[in-house]
Scaffold this motif. Structure first.
Motif, PDB file in Angstrom:
ATOM      1  N   ASP A 348       0.847  -1.189   0.000  1.00 60.08           N
ATOM      2  CA  ASP A 348       0.000   0.000   0.000  1.00 60.08           C
ATOM      3  C   ASP A 348       0.881   1.237   0.000  1.00 60.08           C
ATOM      4  O   ASP A 348       1.322   1.701   1.067  1.00 60.08           O
ATOM      5  CB  ASP A 348      -0.923  -0.013   1.222  1.00 60.08           C
ATOM      6  CG  ASP A 348      -1.771   1.244   1.303  1.00 60.08           C
ATOM      7  OD1 ASP A 348      -2.250   1.685   0.239  1.00 60.08           O
ATOM      8  OD2 ASP A 348      -1.942   1.776   2.411  1.00 60.08           O
ATOM      9  N   ARG A 380     -10.423  -2.461  -1.590  1.00 61.41           N
ATOM     10  CA  ARG A 380     -10.911  -1.541  -2.631  1.00 61.41           C
ATOM     11  C   ARG A 380     -12.360  -1.164  -2.357  1.00 61.41           C
ATOM     12  O   ARG A 380     -13.250  -1.333  -3.181  1.00 61.41           O
ATOM     13  CB  ARG A 380     -10.764  -2.181  -4.017  1.00 61.41           C
ATOM     14  CG  ARG A 380     -10.868  -1.184  -5.163  1.00 61.41           C
ATOM     15  CD  ARG A 380     -10.654  -1.858  -6.490  1.00 61.41           C
ATOM     16  NE  ARG A 380     -11.310  -1.135  -7.570  1.00 61.41           N
ATOM     17  CZ  ARG A 380     -11.519  -1.624  -8.781  1.00 61.41           C
ATOM     18  NH1 ARG A 380     -11.107  -2.845  -9.083  1.00 61.41           N
ATOM     19  NH2 ARG A 380     -12.121  -0.909  -9.700  1.00 61.41           N
ATOM     20  N   THR A 386      -4.808   2.308  -3.657  1.00 59.83           N
ATOM     21  CA  THR A 386      -3.462   2.277  -4.229  1.00 59.83           C
ATOM     22  C   THR A 386      -2.783   0.939  -3.980  1.00 59.83           C
ATOM     23  O   THR A 386      -1.614   0.758  -4.333  1.00 59.83           O
ATOM     24  CB  THR A 386      -2.606   3.392  -3.598  1.00 59.83           C
ATOM     25  OG1 THR A 386      -2.574   3.206  -2.173  1.00 59.83           O
ATOM     26  CG2 THR A 386      -3.182   4.760  -3.904  1.00 59.83           C
ATOM     27  N   ALA A 388      -1.534  -2.839  -4.189  1.00 55.86           N
ATOM     28  CA  ALA A 388      -1.167  -3.740  -5.276  1.00 55.86           C
ATOM     29  C   ALA A 388      -0.992  -5.147  -4.728  1.00 55.86           C
ATOM     30  O   ALA A 388      -0.485  -5.338  -3.617  1.00 55.86           O
ATOM     31  CB  ALA A 388       0.120  -3.275  -5.952  1.00 55.86           C
ATOM     32  N   GLU A 391       2.276  -7.102  -7.288  1.00 59.87           N
ATOM     33  CA  GLU A 391       2.741  -5.927  -8.043  1.00 59.87           C
ATOM     34  C   GLU A 391       1.707  -5.438  -9.062  1.00 59.87           C
ATOM     35  O   GLU A 391       2.020  -4.582  -9.904  1.00 59.87           O
ATOM     36  CB  GLU A 391       4.070  -6.222  -8.762  1.00 59.87           C
ATOM     37  CG  GLU A 391       5.177  -6.702  -7.843  1.00 59.87           C
ATOM     38  CD  GLU A 391       5.453  -5.726  -6.699  1.00 59.87           C
ATOM     39  OE1 GLU A 391       5.315  -4.511  -6.911  1.00 59.87           O
ATOM     40  OE2 GLU A 391       5.799  -6.188  -5.600  1.00 59.87           O
ATOM     41  N   ILE A 392       0.478  -5.933  -8.993  1.00 59.51           N
ATOM     42  CA  ILE A 392      -0.592  -5.476  -9.891  1.00 59.51           C
ATOM     43  C   ILE A 392      -1.574  -4.650  -9.071  1.00 59.51           C
ATOM     44  O   ILE A 392      -2.153  -5.157  -8.107  1.00 59.51           O
ATOM     45  CB  ILE A 392      -1.324  -6.668 -10.545  1.00 59.51           C
ATOM     46  CG1 ILE A 392      -0.357  -7.504 -11.377  1.00 59.51           C
ATOM     47  CG2 ILE A 392      -2.488  -6.174 -11.411  1.00 59.51           C
ATOM     48  CD1 ILE A 392      -0.976  -8.755 -11.974  1.00 59.51           C
ATOM     49  N   PRO A 393      -1.771  -3.375  -9.405  1.00 60.79           N
ATOM     50  CA  PRO A 393      -2.708  -2.546  -8.629  1.00 60.79           C
ATOM     51  C   PRO A 393      -4.123  -3.124  -8.651  1.00 60.79           C
ATOM     52  O   PRO A 393      -4.629  -3.526  -9.709  1.00 60.79           O
ATOM     53  CB  PRO A 393      -2.654  -1.184  -9.337  1.00 60.79           C
ATOM     54  CG  PRO A 393      -1.332  -1.190 -10.063  1.00 60.79           C
ATOM     55  CD  PRO A 393      -1.096  -2.607 -10.477  1.00 60.79           C
ATOM     56  N   LEU A 394      -4.768  -3.146  -7.487  1.00 62.61           N
ATOM     57  CA  LEU A 394      -6.151  -3.637  -7.432  1.00 62.61           C
ATOM     58  C   LEU A 394      -7.073  -2.778  -8.286  1.00 62.61           C
ATOM     59  O   LEU A 394      -8.091  -3.256  -8.801  1.00 62.61           O
ATOM     60  CB  LEU A 394      -6.655  -3.634  -5.989  1.00 62.61           C
ATOM     61  CG  LEU A 394      -5.971  -4.584  -4.998  1.00 62.61           C
ATOM     62  CD1 LEU A 394      -6.648  -4.495  -3.637  1.00 62.61           C
ATOM     63  CD2 LEU A 394      -6.000  -6.015  -5.511  1.00 62.61           C
ATOM     64  N   GLU A 396      -6.637  -1.789 -11.165  1.00 65.99           N
ATOM     65  CA  GLU A 396      -6.609  -2.223 -12.558  1.00 65.99           C
ATOM     66  C   GLU A 396      -7.324  -3.556 -12.757  1.00 65.99           C
ATOM     67  O   GLU A 396      -7.461  -4.014 -13.895  1.00 65.99           O
ATOM     68  CB  GLU A 396      -5.166  -2.327 -13.052  1.00 65.99           C
ATOM     69  CG  GLU A 396      -4.434  -0.990 -13.097  1.00 65.99           C
ATOM     70  CD  GLU A 396      -3.028  -1.120 -13.668  1.00 65.99           C
ATOM     71  OE1 GLU A 396      -2.688  -2.238 -14.125  1.00 65.99           O
ATOM     72  OE2 GLU A 396      -2.296  -0.119 -13.667  1.00 65.99           O
TER      73      GLU A 396
END
Length: 568
Positions: A348, A380, A386, A388, A391-394, A396
């Motif tokens: 975060d 979320r 913010t 992730a 390493e993938i942002p939630l 997205e």
């Protein structure tokens, strides 16, 4: 129930007319059935005076018994058709009402559940509640009246044709008089529509105020604010009453007009027919038929005015529904599902916190709202996230994928009416063994034993039959039964005693072993069972490590935890 009702396509949000046509297309079969039988039913009613008049002239005036018997049989046949078509028309009317009303609830519910907190930010809660309690009935009412409205139009044309064939003057009175009556009613309809919309607004504000007051009743009592809110509620009630009085005047005028104007119309038609008899243009049987026509015409005219009135209510109700549907979700769909490792670390950037995957992590803060905000970002919820995962942002990921990966459970988890099994499984196919294990891990077996029917025992709305601690433990059991990849718990033991809290901590560490679990708490009874702790100060992560190490080496952490422990 039909798929078009349970899972309707997205409705238009442009105009009430488009919304009406959208619903009509989805239930066109039942509308067509109602139209056919509605026309047959009302046309049969319109033909009864015609058959009586012909029977009088051919059977009684002409003293022809065979003709009298023949027309009597025709009347019997018409009566049978009226009874059969009337019953079937009513079935279609009820079906149309139910489909239209329930579909409104479905699309509204989908909008409320998919738009997130954006709904509450833009629309008062009272408006949302009123859609499900009042507006859905008004929307269904238009589809209900549709068949009778079509029957009224067709029967009106049939009667007008019969009248024109027998007397041009009286037929023209009917043809011209009915539109004139509707024109007079339009003088009342427009202001009535405006006042109904105003009343709907005031009623929605009152419902919102009542909902907010009930939700905060405990706090109001604590600060002695009941009198203030009672005064506000009373004042808003007076606004609703005044709006209702303004509506009532025009509504009374419309209701009175529905009786007065058709009544005057009957008088004019009968007077015209009587003059035609005196002049020799009509026979006695035709005069009786004319009186029957005039009496019957009250029915279709009232039906038309009823349709107009319900259309007004529909416009107001559909406008409210579409105002909800127009709100854009605060959780946009994002990209297609991506392959992520649910056991990976969560990071975060907003707080600088890092949650190790597959471990039990505690978030500690002197300000509970900071921990709750971090928990919301991890799931979320509500605000921009913010966080992730792998390493993938939630942000997205599609919100559906996020919900499948992360479950956030707050201390005030709502319970709904139903069986305990339904309460714990929340619509998922979860076997009883798993439900029982979740109850044991949450140390909520006493709730199960208190219900005579066990898992089939009834849970009252909001769990009124349980204590605060029992409700909280049931909420925890429900979250554990779901077995999410990432479980976020906000103060899961704030309403239980220390002995039970220690047991829950041990069970939680065991049952969630190998799964990512985050607990926002300051209780040392839970912290001693964690694998990792993140310390927040002013919303930022300032330290992390094992509970025992932080207690020994970090004064700020020690102050928060020991003070929290003393207050347990």
């Amino acid at each position: 129930m039909k798929a078009s009702v349970l899972h309707p396509p997205a409705p238009p949000t442009s105009t009430p007319r488009d919304f009406l046509l959208w619903g009509a297309r989805l239930q066109w079969r039942t509308l067509a059935g109602g139209l056919v039988f509605g026309v047959a039913w009302m046309t049969s009613l319109a033909l009864v005076p015609w058959a009586i008049g012909r029977g009088l002239d051919a059977g009684i005036v002409a003293d022809d018994r065979q003709a009298l018997l023949r027309w009597a049989l025709i009347l019997v046949a018409l009566s049978a058709v009226i009874g059969i078509t009337g019953a079937i028309r009513h079935w279609f009317a009820v079906q149309n009402w139910l489909d239209g009303a329930f579909r409104t609830i479905v699309v509204t519910d989908e909008a409320v559940t998919s738009r997130g907190q954006e709904i509450a930010r833009q629309i008062p809660v009272g408006d949302v509640v009123s859609v499900s309690s009042t507006d859905m009935e008004r929307i269904g009412g238009v589809y209900d009246t549709f068949a009778r409205f079509c029957g009224a139009i067709v029967s009106y044309v049939v009667v007008a044709v019969l009248l024109l064939r027998q007397s041009v003057t009286t037929g023209l009175v009917v043809l011209i008089g009915a539109p004139v009556l509707l024109g007079l009613l339009s003088l009342i309809i427009k202001p009535l529509q405006r006042r109904q919309a105003q009343q709907r607004e005031e009623s929605g504000r009152l419902t919102t105020l009542g909902t907010d007051t009930v939700a905060g009743l405990r706090i109001l009592r604590g600060i002695g604010g009941e009198a203030e809110f009672v005064g506000r509620y009373a004042a808003q009630s007076q606004h609703v009453r005044a709006a209702g009085v303004r509506v009532a005047g025009f509504q009374a005028a419309l209701d009175a007009s529905q009786t007065l104007l058709p009544g005057l119309f009957v008088v004019i038609v009968v007077w015209t027919g009587a003059r035609s008899v005196l002049s020799g243009e009509l026979s006695v049987g035709e005069l009786v038929a004319f009186y029957g026509y005039a009496t019957f015409m009250v029915f279709p005219l009232r039906t038309v005015t009823e349709m107009v009135e319900k259309s007004i209510r529909f416009r107001v109700a559909a406008g409210k529904v579409m105002s909800i549907l127009r709100i854009q979700s605060d959780h946009p769909a994002g990209k297609a599902d991506q392959v992520v490792d649910p056991s990976a670390d969560l990071s975060d950037p907003a707080s600088g916190a890092r949650i190790p995957g597959g471990r039990l992590t505690a978030v500690v803060s002197a300000r509970p709202e900071d921990s709750a905000e971090l928990a919301g970002r991890l799931g979320r919820l509500g605000t921009e996230s913010t966080v992730a995962l792998c390493e993938i942002p939630l942000a997205e990921l599609p919100i559906r994928q996020v919900r499948d990966l992360v479950l956030v459970n707050d201390p005030d988890s709502r319970l709904f009416s139903g069986t305990l099994r339904e309460e714990l499984s929340t619509g998922q196919a979860i076997d009883d063994d798993r439900l029982l294990k979740a109850l044991d891990d949450a140390w909520a077996r006493d709730v199960l034993l208190a219900l005579p029917d066990g898992l089939d025992g009834h849970v009252e709305e909001k769990g009124r039959g349980f204590s605060g601690g029992q409700r909280q433990r049931l909420g925890l059991a429900r979250a554990l039964a779901a077995d999410p990849h990432v479980l976020v718990l906000i103060e899961p033991t704030s309403a239980v005693d220390a002995h039970t809290e220690a047991r829950i901590g041990a069970s939680l560490a065991q049952s969630r072993r190998g799964r990512t679990t985050v607990v926002a708490t300051v209780s040392p009874l839970l912290l001693q069972h964690t694998d990792h702790v993140v310390l927040l100060e002013s919303g930022r992560a300032i330290a992390s490590g094992r509970h025992a190490h932080l207690v020994r080496d970090n004064a700020a952490y020690r102050h928060i935890v020991l003070r929290g422990g003393d207050s347990e």
